[in-house]
Scaffold this active site. Structure first.
Site, PDB file in Angstrom:
ATOM      1  N   GLY A   1      93.141  23.226 -73.689  1.00 17.53           N
ATOM      2  CA  GLY A   1      94.721  23.098 -73.846  1.00 17.53           C
ATOM      3  C   GLY A   1      95.460  24.088 -73.140  1.00 17.53           C
ATOM      4  O   GLY A   1      94.947  24.987 -72.581  1.00 17.53           O
ATOM      5  N   ASN A  12      92.495  33.170 -78.500  1.00 18.13           N
ATOM      6  CA  ASN A  12      91.942  32.104 -79.660  1.00 18.13           C
ATOM      7  C   ASN A  12      90.790  33.044 -80.486  1.00 18.13           C
ATOM      8  O   ASN A  12      90.695  32.900 -81.668  1.00 18.13           O
ATOM      9  CB  ASN A  12      90.579  31.434 -78.623  1.00 18.13           C
ATOM     10  CG  ASN A  12      91.073  30.138 -78.451  1.00 18.13           C
ATOM     11  OD1 ASN A  12      92.187  29.791 -78.277  1.00 18.13           O
ATOM     12  ND2 ASN A  12      90.199  28.988 -78.467  1.00 18.13           N
ATOM     13  N   ASN A  45      84.256  27.267 -79.600  1.00 15.11           N
ATOM     14  CA  ASN A  45      85.175  26.148 -80.426  1.00 15.11           C
ATOM     15  C   ASN A  45      85.477  25.361 -79.410  1.00 15.11           C
ATOM     16  O   ASN A  45      85.966  25.462 -78.346  1.00 15.11           O
ATOM     17  CB  ASN A  45      86.278  26.944 -81.226  1.00 15.11           C
ATOM     18  CG  ASN A  45      87.364  27.309 -80.287  1.00 15.11           C
ATOM     19  OD1 ASN A  45      87.520  28.296 -79.471  1.00 15.11           O
ATOM     20  ND2 ASN A  45      88.451  26.380 -80.471  1.00 15.11           N
ATOM     21  N   SER A  81     102.641  27.083 -90.766  1.00 13.61           N
ATOM     22  CA  SER A  81     103.175  28.418 -90.716  1.00 13.61           C
ATOM     23  C   SER A  81     102.338  29.618 -89.950  1.00 13.61           C
ATOM     24  O   SER A  81     102.804  30.629 -89.592  1.00 13.61           O
ATOM     25  CB  SER A  81     103.378  28.914 -92.089  1.00 13.61           C
ATOM     26  OG  SER A  81     101.944  29.151 -92.872  1.00 13.61           O
ATOM     27  N   ARG A 102     100.464  31.886 -74.715  1.00 13.24           N
ATOM     28  CA  ARG A 102      99.827  30.864 -73.918  1.00 13.24           C
ATOM     29  C   ARG A 102     101.023  29.963 -73.120  1.00 13.24           C
ATOM     30  O   ARG A 102     100.512  29.580 -71.776  1.00 13.24           O
ATOM     31  CB  ARG A 102      99.520  29.682 -74.903  1.00 13.24           C
ATOM     32  CG  ARG A 102      98.341  30.103 -75.715  1.00 13.24           C
ATOM     33  CD  ARG A 102      97.815  29.026 -76.830  1.00 13.24           C
ATOM     34  NE  ARG A 102      97.326  27.798 -76.258  1.00 13.24           N
ATOM     35  CZ  ARG A 102      96.042  27.351 -76.415  1.00 13.24           C
ATOM     36  NH1 ARG A 102      95.424  28.088 -77.344  1.00 13.24           N
ATOM     37  NH2 ARG A 102      95.863  26.178 -76.042  1.00 13.24           N
ATOM     38  N   HIS A 119      91.635  22.395 -86.544  1.00 16.70           N
ATOM     39  CA  HIS A 119      90.784  22.672 -85.540  1.00 16.70           C
ATOM     40  C   HIS A 119      90.732  24.185 -85.274  1.00 16.70           C
ATOM     41  O   HIS A 119      89.461  24.413 -84.242  1.00 16.70           O
ATOM     42  CB  HIS A 119      91.449  22.166 -84.374  1.00 16.70           C
ATOM     43  CG  HIS A 119      90.719  21.858 -82.953  1.00 16.70           C
ATOM     44  ND1 HIS A 119      89.426  21.075 -83.259  1.00 16.70           N
ATOM     45  CD2 HIS A 119      90.603  22.054 -81.700  1.00 16.70           C
ATOM     46  CE1 HIS A 119      88.716  20.998 -81.898  1.00 16.70           C
ATOM     47  NE2 HIS A 119      89.476  21.774 -81.033  1.00 16.70           N
ATOM     48  N   TRP A 120      91.148  25.215 -85.935  1.00  9.45           N
ATOM     49  CA  TRP A 120      91.209  26.677 -85.697  1.00  9.45           C
ATOM     50  C   TRP A 120      90.482  27.335 -86.676  1.00  9.45           C
ATOM     51  O   TRP A 120      91.309  28.063 -87.276  1.00  9.45           O
ATOM     52  CB  TRP A 120      92.448  26.875 -85.195  1.00  9.45           C
ATOM     53  CG  TRP A 120      92.415  27.183 -83.768  1.00  9.45           C
ATOM     54  CD1 TRP A 120      91.723  26.802 -82.653  1.00  9.45           C
ATOM     55  CD2 TRP A 120      93.530  28.199 -82.971  1.00  9.45           C
ATOM     56  NE1 TRP A 120      92.301  27.425 -81.499  1.00  9.45           N
ATOM     57  CE2 TRP A 120      93.126  27.811 -81.533  1.00  9.45           C
ATOM     58  CE3 TRP A 120      94.658  28.465 -83.320  1.00  9.45           C
ATOM     59  CZ2 TRP A 120      94.142  28.411 -80.489  1.00  9.45           C
ATOM     60  CZ3 TRP A 120      95.536  29.215 -82.392  1.00  9.45           C
ATOM     61  CH2 TRP A 120      95.144  29.071 -81.169  1.00  9.45           C
TER      62      TRP A 120
END
Length: 282
Positions: free
Chosen positions: A46, A54, A114, A184, A194, A261-262
């Site tokens: 990404g 991360n 991940n 949030s 990022r 996803h995190w």
């Protein structure tokens, strides 16, 4: 943190040539250097991805528990070298991790990854089984065909943003909101870390990457595997968890409700606690 970098600058190591040229890997390190086992953190793909963004809420806890931790930026991401090749593939990323492992003289590592980082962890363990003591995976890639991933709403949205030529903080927010069950949790800090890095990435980092479906090879894994999958993941289908536990001989997964996803961000304390328990007891 320097003025020229949106994330803290850690260490750099020059590694053996990858993609036909010498490369440099950026990483953060914490914990005792004489620890019995080193945990290497592998981030996902990404725009603007980096190991620090991360895992900044995780790796210090592992270090405080007595583990040596290495949080690297995969080649093509973060502050590591970004070779301008046509396509990034699993072998390219595995070679970068192998270069770091060899340069630092690491043995019997735990790979914690991940998404793309999970696919790289699987690919590394299959290519270099003697190097790997354990795997910790969070919604790893590499267990579906590419068309399945491209059909997922989070990935489809990401490529739509890329195709539209959008950049900057708002484009990053549009992509990252799909990562989380609870929007949030997407802080301005993450966006600001990022977005500037995304501007330094090559076209290959914003394109489809060649990651094979490794499901039929999972039976070759001999190390313990522990993993997490968010039930509400919009990037990697949660059915991948069953593929791993059905095929890898020593695998178990935690399915986490109200989680995208995190998992390491959305359920940080749970993630940290269960990982440390796995590292201690297996």
């Amino acid at each position: 943190m320097t003025q020229s970098s949106p994330i803290p600058v850690g260490h750099f190591v020059d590694i053996a040539p990858v993609a036909g040229a010498p490369q440099r890997v950026h990483y953060h390190e914490a914990g005792p250097t004489d620890a019995r086992e080193t945990v290497i953190f592998l981030h996902g793909a990404g725009a603007g991805a980096s190991g620090y963004s991360n895992f900044k809420g995780n790796y210090p806890v592992f270090a405080e528990a007595g583990h040596r931790v290495i949080v690297l930026d995969l080649l093509g991401f973060g502050l590591s070298s970004k070779p301008d090749v046509e396509m990034y593939d699993t072998d390219f990323f595995v070679a970068g991790v192998k270069g770091l492992v060899d340069a630092l003289g690491l043995k019997q590592v735990t790979l914690l990854g991940n998404s793309l980082g999970g696919a790289v962890a699987l690919g590394y363990a299959l290519a270099h089984p003697a190097d790997v003591a354990r795997l910790i995976l969070m919604a790893p890639g590499g267990v579906e065909e590419i068309d399945t991933y491209l059909a997922m709403p989070g990935i489809a949205n990401m490529f739509a943003v890329y195709k539209a030529g959008k950049t900057g903080a708002e484009a990053m927010r549009e992509i990252m909101l799909q990562q989380l069950f609870d929007p949030s949790l997407l802080s301005d800090e993450i966006i600001n870390e990022r977005a500037p890095i995304a501007l330094t990435q090559t076209k290959a980092a914003r394109s489809v990457m060649k990651v094979p479906n490794m499901t039929e090879r999972l039976h070759e894994l001999r190390c313990p595997v522990f993993g997490f999958w968010g039930v509400n993941d919009r990037f990697n289908p949660v059915g991948g968890a069953m593929k791993i536990v059905e095929n890898a001989p020593h695998a178990r997964f935690e399915l986490v409700n109200r989680c995208g996803h995190w998992v390491q961000v959305e359920h940080r304390e749970l993630f940290n606690r269960l990982c440390l328990d796995f590292l201690k007891h297996g």
